[in-house]
Design an enzyme around this catalytic site. Structure first.
Site, PDB file in Angstrom:
ATOM      1  N   LYS A  68      70.416   0.574  95.203  1.00 22.02           N
ATOM      2  CA  LYS A  68      71.106  -0.119  96.293  1.00 22.02           C
ATOM      3  C   LYS A  68      71.547   0.843  97.414  1.00 22.02           C
ATOM      4  CE  LYS A  68      72.781  -4.193  93.875  1.00 22.02           C
ATOM      5  NZ  LYS A  68      73.881  -5.120  93.663  1.00 22.02           N
ATOM      6  N   GLY A 130      80.318  -0.148  92.943  1.00 29.16           N
ATOM      7  CA  GLY A 130      79.481  -0.759  93.976  1.00 29.16           C
ATOM      8  C   GLY A 130      79.855  -2.205  94.251  1.00 29.16           C
TER       9      GLY A 130
HETATM   10  P1  NAP Z   1      79.866   0.296  88.788  1.00 24.18           P
HETATM   11  O1  NAP Z   1      79.406   0.796  90.113  1.00 24.18           O
HETATM   12  O2  NAP Z   1      79.596   1.066  87.557  1.00 24.18           O
HETATM   13  O3  NAP Z   1      81.464   0.042  88.923  1.00 24.18           O
HETATM   14  C1  NAP Z   1      82.301  -0.269  87.866  1.00 24.18           C
HETATM   15  C2  NAP Z   1      83.591   0.507  88.064  1.00 24.18           C
HETATM   16  O4  NAP Z   1      84.536   0.093  87.073  1.00 24.18           O
HETATM   17  C3  NAP Z   1      83.393   2.018  87.888  1.00 24.18           C
HETATM   18  O5  NAP Z   1      84.126   2.706  88.864  1.00 24.18           O
HETATM   19  C4  NAP Z   1      83.947   2.238  86.492  1.00 24.18           C
HETATM   20  O6  NAP Z   1      84.378   3.560  86.261  1.00 24.18           O
HETATM   21  C5  NAP Z   1      85.108   1.270  86.508  1.00 24.18           C
HETATM   22  N1  NAP Z   1      85.628   0.996  85.179  1.00 24.18           N
HETATM   23  C6  NAP Z   1      84.986   1.003  83.983  1.00 24.18           C
HETATM   24  N2  NAP Z   1      85.832   0.716  82.992  1.00 24.18           N
HETATM   25  C7  NAP Z   1      87.041   0.517  83.559  1.00 24.18           C
HETATM   26  C8  NAP Z   1      88.327   0.195  83.041  1.00 24.18           C
HETATM   27  N3  NAP Z   1      88.536   0.040  81.732  1.00 24.18           N
HETATM   28  N4  NAP Z   1      89.359   0.075  83.902  1.00 24.18           N
HETATM   29  C9  NAP Z   1      89.173   0.251  85.220  1.00 24.18           C
HETATM   30  N5  NAP Z   1      87.985   0.581  85.771  1.00 24.18           N
HETATM   31  C10 NAP Z   1      86.928   0.695  84.948  1.00 24.18           C
HETATM   32  O7  NAP Z   1      79.268  -1.166  88.513  1.00 24.18           O
HETATM   33  P2  NAP Z   1      78.975  -2.297  89.606  1.00 24.18           P
HETATM   34  O8  NAP Z   1      77.589  -2.176  90.103  1.00 24.18           O
HETATM   35  O9  NAP Z   1      80.104  -2.306  90.560  1.00 24.18           O
HETATM   36  O10 NAP Z   1      78.997  -3.611  88.672  1.00 24.18           O
HETATM   37  C11 NAP Z   1      80.168  -3.972  87.982  1.00 24.18           C
HETATM   38  C12 NAP Z   1      79.960  -5.291  87.241  1.00 24.18           C
HETATM   39  O11 NAP Z   1      79.763  -6.336  88.183  1.00 24.18           O
HETATM   40  C13 NAP Z   1      78.743  -5.300  86.315  1.00 24.18           C
HETATM   41  O12 NAP Z   1      79.085  -6.012  85.143  1.00 24.18           O
HETATM   42  C14 NAP Z   1      77.710  -6.067  87.117  1.00 24.18           C
HETATM   43  O13 NAP Z   1      76.764  -6.725  86.301  1.00 24.18           O
HETATM   44  C15 NAP Z   1      78.612  -7.066  87.832  1.00 24.18           C
HETATM   45  N6  NAP Z   1      78.006  -7.583  89.085  1.00 24.18           N
HETATM   46  C16 NAP Z   1      77.869  -8.933  89.184  1.00 24.18           C
HETATM   47  C17 NAP Z   1      77.339  -9.453  90.347  1.00 24.18           C
HETATM   48  C18 NAP Z   1      77.184 -10.957  90.480  1.00 24.18           C
HETATM   49  O14 NAP Z   1      76.416 -11.394  91.331  1.00 24.18           O
HETATM   50  N7  NAP Z   1      77.870 -11.735  89.687  1.00 24.18           N
HETATM   51  C19 NAP Z   1      76.942  -8.607  91.402  1.00 24.18           C
HETATM   52  C20 NAP Z   1      77.120  -7.226  91.257  1.00 24.18           C
HETATM   53  C21 NAP Z   1      77.654  -6.722  90.076  1.00 24.18           C
HETATM   54  P3  NAP Z   1      83.369   4.567  85.451  1.00 24.18           P
HETATM   55  O15 NAP Z   1      82.137   4.656  86.265  1.00 24.18           O
HETATM   56  O16 NAP Z   1      84.162   5.813  85.355  1.00 24.18           O
HETATM   57  O17 NAP Z   1      83.113   3.890  84.118  1.00 24.18           O
END
Ligand code: NAP
Length: 280
Positions: A68, A130
């Site tokens: 992305k 993200g």
């Molecule tokens: P990402 O970039 O890995 O962001 C997740 C963030 O949450 C990271 O900064 C991570 O830190 C943090 N985190 C992990 N465990 C945590 C905790 N216990 N307390 C607080 N923060 C914590 O992932 P993303 O791309 O943003 O996606 C996140 C989720 O959204 C995924 O499940 C994805 O499938 C979902 N999503 C859904 C849609 C939709 O259309 N519904 C769209 C986009 C994403 P670390 O990296 O240090 O673990």
């Protein structure tokens, strides 16, 4: 004879994506000669793939993890959302082969929140990755007054907050040092943007006693359909939603960019998505 238009998804891995179901259902409804395909790519293939889109008959793409942000190294024309979020999930290729990058994750979240009739004013967000950036931009566009964010990575959350407050005046985006400091008692929306909740063994990140009836709880996760957070919200009497609507509307917005000025057949796409998710 008209050639088949090709659309698709680039990323790695992509094989579990539900996007082909919803987009191919829309193409069938429109009776247009188009196909949505999956393109699993390794990073070393990305540049060549993007430079040969016109030759391959590709008119539009979605982009998923891990590209992305990386795709922006090869694309000059970007929407406002992409410039702010610094990530793209939708590309449109014009007749001359020029690529323009969009971010429909933020548009999709905003459209779903509106459909749910949520008017977010004071918001708590868990996670600063993200997806959180897309959610925050959407919330700013929806005129949220206060957005508090917690992430286990304190440097990541501070960098995110600094960037949004430089871009948008008013200092409405704030980092908190621990999850209790999200002070849910005065919030009207809680959004989980972490992947915590996807696995049955994942912990519940909030204290159930902090949930209240005036709080809408939104979990970006859609598989499982009801995470521990959402079942706790249900018990507490909150309104709540999983992220399937965000997924649907990011696809709807992408399709409307590709097929402009056509309007996407939302219910056809929703039905295809629900059928797909029930088989996961
Ligand atoms: P990402 O970039 O890995 O962001 C997740 C963030 O949450 C990271 O900064 C991570 O830190 C943090 N985190 C992990 N465990 C945590 C905790 N216990 N307390 C607080 N923060 C914590 O992932 P993303 O791309 O943003 O996606 C996140 C989720 O959204 C995924 O499940 C994805 O499938 C979902 N999503 C859904 C849609 C939709 O259309 N519904 C769209 C986009 C994403 P670390 O990296 O240090 O673990």
């Amino acid at each position: 004879m008209t050639h088949q238009k090709i659309f698709g998804l680039i990323g790695y891995p992509v094989k579990h994506s539900l996007s082909p179901l919803m987009h191919n259902a829309a193409f069938s409804r429109f009776k247009i000669k188009a196909k949505y395909k999956l393109f699993p790519l390794e990073e070393r293939q990305l540049k060549d793939f993007l430079s040969g889109l016109k030759k391959k008959g590709i008119c539009g793409l979605n982009v998923t993890i891990p590209y992305k942000e990386k795709v922006l190294d090869y694309i000059k024309s970007t929407s406002e959302g992409v410039r702010i979020i610094r990530a793209a999930n939708t590309l449109v290729i014009d007749k001359a082969g020029k690529i323009r990058a969009h971010n429909t994750d933020c548009l999709g979240f905003a459209r779903h929140v509106k459909e749910l009739k949520v008017k977010p004013k004071k918001v708590a967000i868990i996670g600063a990755g993200g997806a959180a950036k897309a959610v925050i931009f959407a919330l700013i566009k929806l005129k949220a007054q206060e957005i508090c964010i917690y992430d286990i990575d304190k440097f990541r959350v501070l960098a995110l907050v600094k960037r949004f407050n430089q871009l948008f005046s008013g200092g409405r985006v704030r980092a908190v040092a621990c999850i209790d400091e999200l002070s849910l008692s005065d919030k009207d929306l809680l959004v989980n943007t972490t992947p915590i909740g996807m696995r049955e063994t994942d912990p519940l990140l909030i204290e159930p006693r902090n949930l209240h009836k005036d709080l809408f709880v939104y979990d970006l996760i859609y598989n499982p359909a009801e995470t521990k957070l959402l079942s706790t919200a249900k018990v507490a009497g909150c309104r709540y939603s999983n992220g399937l609507g965000m997924l649907l509307y990011q696809g709807v917005e992408a399709l409307e960019i590709w097929l402009k000025p056509k309007k996407a057949p939302v219910e056809v796409m929703r039905a295809a998505l629900l059928k797909g998710v029930s088989k996961l």
